[in-house]
Enzyme design. Structure first.
Site, PDB file in Angstrom:
ATOM      1  N   THR A   1       9.520  -0.779  -0.113  1.00 18.41           N
ATOM      2  CA  THR A   1       9.415  -2.381   0.423  1.00 18.41           C
ATOM      3  C   THR A   1      10.576  -2.581   1.147  1.00 18.41           C
ATOM      4  OG1 THR A   1       9.065  -4.492  -0.113  1.00 18.41           O
ATOM      5  CG2 THR A   1      10.421  -3.274  -1.771  1.00 18.41           C
TER       6      THR A   1
ATOM      7  N   GLU B   1      12.634 -10.128  -6.496  1.00 12.46           N
ATOM      8  CA  GLU B   1      12.846 -10.784  -8.019  1.00 12.46           C
ATOM      9  C   GLU B   1      11.883 -11.986  -7.929  1.00 12.46           C
ATOM     10  OE1 GLU B   1      14.345 -11.152 -11.782  1.00 12.46           O
ATOM     11  OE2 GLU B   1      14.000  -9.495 -10.280  1.00 12.46           O
TER      12      GLU B   1
ATOM     13  N   ASP C   1       8.275 -14.838   5.735  1.00 12.83           N
ATOM     14  CA  ASP C   1       8.896 -14.904   6.893  1.00 12.83           C
ATOM     15  C   ASP C   1       8.868 -16.212   7.548  1.00 12.83           C
ATOM     16  OD1 ASP C   1       6.262 -14.102   7.624  1.00 12.83           O
ATOM     17  OD2 ASP C   1       6.568 -12.324   8.334  1.00 12.83           O
TER      18      ASP C   1
ATOM     19  N   VAL D   1       1.477  -5.480   3.630  1.00 12.95           N
ATOM     20  CA  VAL D   1       2.152  -4.581   2.602  1.00 12.95           C
ATOM     21  C   VAL D   1       3.238  -3.637   2.667  1.00 12.95           C
ATOM     22  CG1 VAL D   1      -0.015  -5.073   1.253  1.00 12.95           C
ATOM     23  CG2 VAL D   1       0.113  -3.044   2.323  1.00 12.95           C
ATOM     24  N   TRP D   2       3.297  -3.077   4.118  1.00 12.20           N
ATOM     25  CA  TRP D   2       3.985  -1.903   4.444  1.00 12.20           C
ATOM     26  C   TRP D   2       3.527  -0.717   3.834  1.00 12.20           C
ATOM     27  CZ3 TRP D   2       9.447   0.052   3.503  1.00 12.20           C
ATOM     28  CH2 TRP D   2       9.964   0.832   4.543  1.00 12.20           C
TER      29      TRP D   2
ATOM     30  N   ASP E   1      -4.123  -5.280   4.812  1.00 12.09           N
ATOM     31  CA  ASP E   1      -3.319  -4.824   5.843  1.00 12.09           C
ATOM     32  C   ASP E   1      -3.918  -4.288   6.906  1.00 12.09           C
ATOM     33  OD1 ASP E   1      -0.038  -4.201   5.904  1.00 12.09           O
ATOM     34  OD2 ASP E   1      -1.076  -2.974   7.174  1.00 12.09           O
TER      35      ASP E   1
ATOM     36  N   GLY F   1       3.143 -12.217   7.370  1.00 14.23           N
ATOM     37  CA  GLY F   1       2.166 -11.735   8.767  1.00 14.23           C
ATOM     38  C   GLY F   1       2.799 -11.751   9.911  1.00 14.23           C
TER      39      GLY F   1
ATOM     40  N   PHE G   1      -6.266  -9.405   9.724  1.00 11.97           N
ATOM     41  CA  PHE G   1      -6.537 -10.511   9.136  1.00 11.97           C
ATOM     42  C   PHE G   1      -7.893 -11.453   9.551  1.00 11.97           C
ATOM     43  CE2 PHE G   1      -1.967 -10.546   7.476  1.00 11.97           C
ATOM     44  CZ  PHE G   1      -2.050  -9.571   6.779  1.00 11.97           C
TER      45      PHE G   1
END
Length: 374
Positions: free
Chosen positions: A164, A172, A312, A195-196, A221, A285, A265
């Site tokens: 990740t 966390e 993001d 999700v990479w 994804d 996204g 998506f």
């Protein structure tokens, strides 16, 4: 048995940061200075990394129980972790160092810290990438640069071999959100859109398995190259088969509970079965349209008390604009709580009926001609 126990003991006692990773990265060292994760040697490095995780997880269980005979034993490896009365810290403005710790009575700002079990901590260590692996440098991760904890802490670098790139603080936050909905008996699935390599949801799967929460996990994804990847396509693109193989390496095989949804998506999230509760909705996204598609398809199914995380929203102006539009158009009362330079979260406080007619027309990735398949 003595031989196996000795072997597993060596695996679990490896100093992750200084020895095993050094050996593992030798598998992924490339001739020249291009570190493309698509090349077989780097893929071998990732798989070796996952194998070490699996060995450590097996040992942590076996040293308590001798063997693994039932699926439920994983949940009982250690005693129930202690929940503190301390909230996770939050970022107050654009300065990442300007942080504060809410009090537990500040319900809309507080996610309580819960000490991770040994199993979960092992998974987190591997998921974010170990210091001795360095970090991506140059164009498209063309060289290995020295690890910088301040970068990895807030997800400001790309781990070459991690699973990740959200960094330690966001991971966390995600873990705390899972514990929060469990404690508050908020039913529903955990969803991540974007999700990479799947590392955040690998962590979520382990936490959920330990809690025996019986939640469904959904990974949405494209699982292929999209134009937004630009020159970093070799590093950012992962196929569904690759991500599934990483789950297998972490011994997470329950395909009845872990669901992979491949596609853009705009094509996949509208097919979400309306009325299915979503306890945590984590959106990553990068684009206005991607966020818009997810919010209009899924937000109504987040119950009051559920958690929404935007990966993001604080660093991508188009995403910020999408959130502002959605909040204003739908009359949401919630405010964003900043996690770090890039991300924010909130706890849903009020049910609203989503007016789909107010969804804005395509702004970026959904515009005609933007996406051109290979």
């Amino acid at each position: 048995h003595k031989y196996i126990d000795s072997f597993l003991s060596r695996a679990v006692n490896i100093d992750i940061d200084r020895s095993s990773v050094t050996e593992m990265t030798r598998f992924g060292r490339m001739k020249g200075n291009v570190l493309s994760p698509k090349l077989p040697s780097v893929q071998m490095g990732l798989k070796m990394f996952g194998l070490l995780v699996a060995l450590q997880m097996v040992y942590l269980v076996s040293k308590h129980y001798g063997s693994i005979e039932t699926k439920g034993q994983v949940a009982a490896v250690v005693a129930a972790p202690l929940v503190s009365t301390k909230c996770l810290d939050i970022q107050l403005d654009d300065g990442v160092e300007n942080r504060s710790i809410p009090t537990p009575d500040e319900i809309d700002k507080c996610l309580l810290y819960q000490r991770p079990t040994h199993l979960v901590q092992v998974v987190i260590n591997f998921a974010v990438g170990a210091p001795n692996q360095g970090r991506c440098g140059g164009s498209s991760c063309s060289k290995n640069e020295k690890y910088d904890e301040s970068q990895r802490l807030y997800g400001n670098d790309w781990p070459i071999y991690g699973y990740t790139m959200v960094g330690k603080t966001r991971l966390e936050n995600f873990r705390a959100a899972i514990h929060e909905v469990d404690r508050n008996n908020i039913g529903g699935a955990i969803i991540e859109t974007g999700v990479w390599r799947g590392g955040a949801m690998i962590m979520a799967a382990v936490v959920s398995e330990e809690a025996q929460s019986n939640r469904d996990l959904y990974l949405y994804d494209a699982f292929e190259s999209i134009p937004g990847y630009g020159g970093s396509v070799n590093f950012l693109e992962n196929s569904q088969e690759e991500v599934e193989s990483y789950f297998d390496l972490f011994t997470l095989h329950d395909r009845e509970k872990i669901h992979f949804v491949k596609g853009l998506f705009k094509d996949t999230v509208p097919l979400w079965k309306k009325g299915t509760p979503i306890a945590i909705l984590r959106v990553d996204g990068n684009f206005y349209d991607s966020y818009s598609d997810v919010l209009y398809a899924m937000y109504a199914d987040v119950p009051v008390g559920g958690i929404v995380i935007f990966d993001d929203v604080m660093s991508h102006p188009a995403v910020t604009r999408c959130w502002v539009d959605f909040k204003n158009d739908q009359g949401l009362v919630e405010d964003l709580i900043r996690i770090d330079t890039h991300s924010a979260w909130f706890r849903k406080r009020k049910d609203v009926k989503i007016d789909a007619s107010k969804q804005h027309p395509p702004q970026d990735v959904n515009t005609v001609g933007y996406y051109r398949p290979k």
